[in-house]
Design a protein around this motif. Sequence first.
Motif, PDB file in Angstrom:
ATOM      1  N   TYR A   3       0.831  -1.202   0.000  1.00 43.96           N
ATOM      2  CA  TYR A   3       0.000   0.000   0.000  1.00 43.96           C
ATOM      3  C   TYR A   3       0.862   1.248   0.000  1.00 43.96           C
ATOM      4  N   ARG A   4       0.216   2.343  -0.380  1.00 43.93           N
ATOM      5  CA  ARG A   4       0.868   3.644  -0.402  1.00 43.93           C
ATOM      6  C   ARG A   4      -0.134   4.673   0.100  1.00 43.93           C
ATOM      7  N   ARG A   5       0.343   5.540   0.972  1.00 39.92           N
ATOM      8  CA  ARG A   5      -0.504   6.627   1.452  1.00 39.92           C
ATOM      9  C   ARG A   5      -0.397   7.789   0.483  1.00 39.92           C
ATOM     10  N   LEU A   6      -1.551   8.342   0.138  1.00 33.75           N
ATOM     11  CA  LEU A   6      -1.630   9.494  -0.763  1.00 33.75           C
ATOM     12  C   LEU A   6      -2.539  10.523  -0.087  1.00 33.75           C
ATOM     13  N   GLY A   7      -1.960  11.399   0.712  1.00 32.10           N
ATOM     14  CA  GLY A   7      -2.750  12.363   1.472  1.00 32.10           C
ATOM     15  C   GLY A   7      -3.562  11.639   2.529  1.00 32.10           C
ATOM     16  N   SER A   8      -4.882  11.781   2.461  1.00 35.93           N
ATOM     17  CA  SER A   8      -5.757  11.121   3.424  1.00 35.93           C
ATOM     18  C   SER A   8      -6.315   9.804   2.887  1.00 35.93           C
ATOM     19  N   LYS A   9      -5.728   9.322   1.794  1.00 32.24           N
ATOM     20  CA  LYS A   9      -6.180   8.073   1.178  1.00 32.24           C
ATOM     21  C   LYS A   9      -5.042   7.051   1.169  1.00 32.24           C
ATOM     22  N   TRP A  10      -5.410   5.780   1.120  1.00 32.97           N
ATOM     23  CA  TRP A  10      -4.448   4.699   1.000  1.00 32.97           C
ATOM     24  C   TRP A  10      -4.836   3.873  -0.214  1.00 32.97           C
ATOM     25  N   LEU A  11      -3.886   3.649  -1.090  1.00 27.89           N
ATOM     26  CA  LEU A  11      -4.064   2.791  -2.252  1.00 27.89           C
ATOM     27  C   LEU A  11      -3.463   1.442  -1.887  1.00 27.89           C
ATOM     28  N   VAL A  12      -4.278   0.395  -1.941  1.00 25.61           N
ATOM     29  CA  VAL A  12      -3.885  -0.927  -1.444  1.00 25.61           C
ATOM     30  C   VAL A  12      -3.940  -1.949  -2.575  1.00 25.61           C
ATOM     31  N   ARG A  13      -2.894  -2.778  -2.652  1.00 26.54           N
ATOM     32  CA  ARG A  13      -2.921  -3.932  -3.553  1.00 26.54           C
ATOM     33  C   ARG A  13      -2.796  -5.185  -2.707  1.00 26.54           C
ATOM     34  N   LEU A  14      -3.796  -6.057  -2.828  1.00 24.81           N
ATOM     35  CA  LEU A  14      -3.735  -7.358  -2.174  1.00 24.81           C
ATOM     36  C   LEU A  14      -3.326  -8.388  -3.212  1.00 24.81           C
ATOM     37  N   ASP A  15      -2.526  -9.338  -2.802  1.00 25.75           N
ATOM     38  CA  ASP A  15      -2.010 -10.361  -3.704  1.00 25.75           C
ATOM     39  C   ASP A  15      -2.665 -11.710  -3.439  1.00 25.75           C
ATOM     40  N   ARG A  16      -2.460 -12.623  -4.370  1.00 25.67           N
ATOM     41  CA  ARG A  16      -3.014 -13.977  -4.255  1.00 25.67           C
ATOM     42  C   ARG A  16      -2.728 -14.540  -2.864  1.00 25.67           C
ATOM     43  N   GLY A  17      -3.787 -15.048  -2.227  1.00 27.28           N
ATOM     44  CA  GLY A  17      -3.659 -15.643  -0.903  1.00 27.28           C
ATOM     45  C   GLY A  17      -3.938 -14.688   0.241  1.00 27.28           C
TER      46      GLY A  17
END
Length: 139
Positions: A3-17
């Motif tokens: 994940y990466r924080r972008l201001g007051s938002k978090w962009l999240v990538r979940l992976d297999r499993g």
Amino acid sequence: MHYRRLGSKWLVRLDRGDEIVTSLKELVKKEGIRLGAVSGIGAVGRATIGLFESATKQYHSREVTGDMEIASLTGNISELNGEAYLHLHITLTDATNAAFGGHLSAATISCTGEIIIDGMEGQADRAFSEEIGLNLLKF
């Protein structure tokens, strides 16, 4: 989970499993997110979804398996007894593009999950309502 924080938002990538609810609770705790909105898309191979029956005040859960697209993951973040509380709903589609969903208890990513957490200032608590049978937002 990445994940990466972008201001007051978090962009999240979940992976297999990765399990969605567990992963998001971990992130919320680590980042100190006390209030927010959740949205996402992706694909899962297993999910436990539920429906709250108001007459009996009970959740009826079922596990679904197979290749499923997350057509919509939505919900919010609040607190219950000082701990992070995620209230999530999910709409899934199967190989025939039939949609089904409900309250999300657990789901395991089969390919990837792309989730956005939109943090908000402040906090919101929940309290159990005997009348309704659920942990409601407390105002």
